[in-house]
Scaffold this motif. Structure first.
Motif: not given
Lengths: 284, 272, 292
Positions: B136-138, B142
């Motif tokens: 879930n780390k942006k 990305d």
């Protein structure tokens, strides 16, 4: 008159009969609402809403009744929604064809048709006596939760059924587990259908009277309930109590209380219809 | 001097590629499939090399989709599904006990006949496969989202509105998004079930180009109704008829010089 | 880890689904066990044949027939009102009405089912009875007639919406075949559409009867508390449900024979509605199979 003209006439007669039927139900509803408004509106003021019950009709209010109804609404929702949705998910997604599923489906269809007063008898024995909850809000809410469980389950199943299979397949193909697929795709996609069903079920619970009379909800409660273990009354029971009294003043009170109750129920139905229509438009 | 080192390096890379290309990625050994008592596939034996595109062709109901779906165990959801024989990926039988279906599907991605994006944003569609793995780390999301959409040749069209609902894209864009979504999980095999059948000719051409590109890094198995498409994109072709693999070989050979009469009449359009 | 979580979730969901089964088992156990205590004192024969029901008086009789008669009477009146009107609505909406009209009218009709029954009771007692008293001299203040009529209004939507679904499910091709042979719309409706949808319509009617039998507040408010073996609609009667309300809202001590009557009457009510619901379920299952 020749045969064709006769047939045409008959055809039109049936059509107008149908229109008449359709309107008759609505006219009955309209007459009734007008009558209630004429009787009750004069009595409906801030004091009526914020007063405790009383032996004198002019002094009596519905404070304990409507707060009781709000309590029952919230507690019933808290109990029935998670259980009902979970059961619906299980029956639709985990065990659709087995013997157990079949049995449960017949059972749920039957439960939906059990008279509400029977649920009252069940609640009286199980919640009031065996679990020793007394005539409390909690006992009443458990009883109503059981009553509306079949409605929520059926609505959940129907809503889940409309989620396209392709969405589920896509999720599985990406390595999602069953529960991940259900919680992240199926439930969000069927949310509006489930919410509609839940609101309609709760609106039914709010109007129920008989089961709560059986479990011993009291007509005269001189205080506002503070905890779920408190004794309580609700608007429908207050109305029932006032209707059964001979004094005209109480009849007026009943009409005023009905306006509040109907307002509550109609708003819920309106919201449900609105959500359903919105979801349908989005789906097209 | 320097150039020769580079040359040698290039050579050795070429060699590796060659070895990689010759290694067997997918296998089926006498595979049969039953739905209840109905046998829909029998005795299919096939070996598919890594980094190739293999087309499965045949008339409707011949079992080619069923065969495709064996490799990510998508048939498991069909009532009374039963299979016999071995389905092997990288040397492992994927139906044996202890195989985690979810793990398998992270290795074997799938693109469906009709574009089926989730009713979410473009970004969330591509991130979905990662999020369910707990990523879930942006910054990580990305990066992979951008890379995957670029790989699927969709980046230039959507880079400015990744937050837009995926359902607002055109059919062809949706299908490329579904490919990007599949790539984000970093599979080594991609199964495609008639991926262009619902698309217009221009979108179809783009998907075909994309398949050609993806071959560098993935092993691709594609079911198609469109014979020209099979001819254009695939290295090998398998012809299925009535649940049996009639012929399997080099695409050029199958199309120009089929061994079986059935294959020939199907390819020349006499039935199917 | 992931597997364990999936397993626990599945079992949790199953548990929730099983609560419905527990509810049924609970209902049956509670009614049976408590009814047995009642039938230890009062013989089943007396219960089913005695023509008086006076458990709350000093001279006690425990014959359920008067309550059944009251239930039967109000139910029949309700069905006589609801069936023709509900069918009329269903036929009109499915065969004649323009689509836009259907879309606006259906939620309004659903409102009829959403009105709380205690409110219908008020309507019956305060509006319908006074009105009918002007037409029918000798109509009691509490009577089966108003209660039945208003109950009929309440169950209109049950009949109309289920029947409409059934009519709607009849394949278009069948209607077109009838039109093709020169039938008028009326002939098509009565000779083709309704017969084809008959099981769905039957199911809806049975369900409506069951609903009327179990309905409580309308009869408790407007039909009176006078159990009597009568089929005279202008007299007060008492239904099973109204009796249970009467005992529950009074001060009959728990555990007494008087109080245990609610279980004996409750089980009668449950059995009656259970049979009807089962028939309805079975009939409608059959019709679903017909067109699938």
């Amino acid at each position: 008159m020749n045969n064709a003209a006769k047939n045409k006439l008959k055809d039109n007669l049936l059509k107008y009969f149908g229109i008449l039927c359709t309107l008759s139900g609505l006219i009955a509803l309209a007459i009734f609402i007008i009558d209630i408004l004429m009787d009750g509106l004069q009595r409906l003021d801030w004091e009526f809403i914020t007063s405790l019950p009383s032996r004198f009709p002019e002094k009596a209010g519905i404070l304990t009744a409507w707060t009781g109804t709000v309590w029952v609404f919230c507690l019933t929702a808290l109990i029935a929604i998670p259980i009902g949705v979970a059961a619906g998910v299980y029956l639709e997604e985990y065990n659709k064809k087995g013997a157990l599923a079949n049995l449960l489906e017949i059972n749920i269809a039957n439960l939906a048709g059990v008279p509400s007063i029977i649920y009252g008898i069940l609640g009286l024995e199980i919640f009031v006596r065996i679990l020793n909850l007394g005539g409390s809000l909690l006992a009443g809410s458990f009883t109503l939760a059981l009553l509306i469980l079949p409605i929520i389950i059926v609505a959940t199943r129907e809503a889940i059924r409309t989620v396209p299979k392709t969405i589920k397949e896509a999720s599985f193909a990406l390595g999602a587990t069953k529960w991940q697929t259900i919680s992240r795709q199926v439930l969000p996609a069927s949310a509006s259908g489930i919410i509609t069903g839940v609101i309609l079920a709760l609106s039914r619970a709010v109007g129920e009277t008989a089961p709560l009379i059986v479990i011993g909800a009291l007509a005269y409660v001189p205080f506002v309930a503070k905890t779920p273990m408190d004794e309580f009354t609700i608007l429908p029971i207050q109305i029932f109590n006032w209707v059964s009294r001979p004094q005209h003043g109480f009849i007026i009170n009943a009409a005023a209380a009905i306006i509040v109750l109907l307002g509550f129920v109609f708003i819920m139905n309106g919201v449900a219809v609105y959500i359903r229509n919105k979801a349908q438009r989005k789906g097209q | 001097m320097i150039t020769s080192v580079i040359k040698e390096k290039k050579n050795s890379k070429g060699m590796q590629d060659k070895i990689k290309q010759n290694s067997i990625k997918l296998e089926s050994e006498n595979v049969g499939v039953f739905y209840g008592h109905k046998k829909v596939l029998q005795n299919v034996t096939m070996r598919i090399q890594a980094n190739t595109v293999t087309a499965l062709i045949g008339p409707s109901g011949c079992g080619k989709s069923t065969y495709l779906r064996l490799f990510n165990r998508m048939n498991d959801y069909i009532d009374n599904f039963r299979k016999e024989g071995d389905v092997i990926i990288d040397g492992n039988e994927i139906y044996k006990k202890g195989i985690e279906i979810e793990e398998l599907r992270k290795t074997v991605g799938m693109v469906f006949q009709k574009p089926n994006p989730f009713p979410k944003s473009i970004y969330e569609n591509v991130a979905y496969g990662l999020r369910i793995q707990g990523i879930n780390k942006k910054s990580a999301l990305d990066e992979i989202v951008e890379k995957s959409i670029k790989q699927a040749a969709l980046w230039d069209e959507v880079k400015d509105d990744l937050k837009k609902n995926a359902l607002t894209l055109s059919g062809g864009q949706q299908q490329r998004l579904c490919i990007a979504r599949t790539l984000a999980v970093q599979p080594s095999v991609i199964l495609m079930d008639e991926p262009a059948s619902a698309l217009d000719p221009i979108s179809t051409a783009r998907i075909e180009d994309l398949i050609y590109e993806l071959k560098q890094n993935y092993t691709i198995l594609i079911v198609t109704h469109n014979m020209q498409q099979a001819g254009r994109v695939s290295d090998h072709t398998g012809f299925f008829y009535l649940g049996e693999l009639v012929e399997f070989g080099d695409t050029r050979q199958i199309f120009t010089n089929p061994k079986s009469e059935k294959t020939e009449s199907y390819i020349s359009g006499r039935f199917g | 880890m992931l597997k364990a979580k999936e397993y626990i979730i599945e079992k949790g969901l199953l548990l929730c689904a099983l609560i419905t089964a527990l509810t049924t088992i609970g209902i049956i156990l509670v009614l049976t066990i408590e009814a047995i205590t009642f039938f230890k004192e009062i013989s089943l024969v007396d219960f089913l044949t005695d023509t008086q029901w006076t458990p709350l008086y000093s001279e006690k009789h425990f014959g359920v027939l008067p309550l059944l008669a009251g239930t039967f009477l109000t139910t029949v009146i309700a069905i006589l009102v609801a069936l023709p009107i509900g069918m009329g609505i269903a036929i009109y909406l499915s065969e004649y009405a323009p689509k836009s009209f259907r879309k606006t009218i259906k939620p309004l009709l659903e409102l009829l089912a959403a009105v709380p029954t205690v409110v219908y009771g008020f309507f019956a007692l305060m509006v319908v009875t006074p009105f009918l008293q002007k037409i029918i001299p000798g109509l009691s203040g509490f009577n089966a007639l108003s209660a039945g009529i208003v109950m009929g209004v309440m169950i209109i939507p049950f009949i109309s919406s289920m029947s409409e679904d059934a009519l709607h499910a009849v394949p278009k091709s069948l209607r077109e075949a009838a039109y093709g042979m020169g039938s008028t719309r009326l002939q098509t409706v009565f000779k083709v559409t309704i017969p084809s949808a008959s099981s769905g319509i039957t199911a809806s009617a049975i369900l409506a009867i069951s609903r009327a039998i179990g309905e409580t507040m309308i009869v408790a408010i407007a039909a009176g508390q006078m159990p009597g073996l009568t089929f005279n609609p202008i007299k007060p009667v008492q239904t099973i449900t109204a009796y249970i309300v009467q005992v529950s809202s009074g001060d009959v001590p728990f555990g007494s024979l008087e109080h245990s009557t609610i279980f004996a009457t409750g089980i009668s009510l449950f059995v009656l509605t259970f049979i009807l619901n089962s028939i309805s379920f079975w009939v409608s299952k059959k019709y679903h199979r017909q067109y699938e």
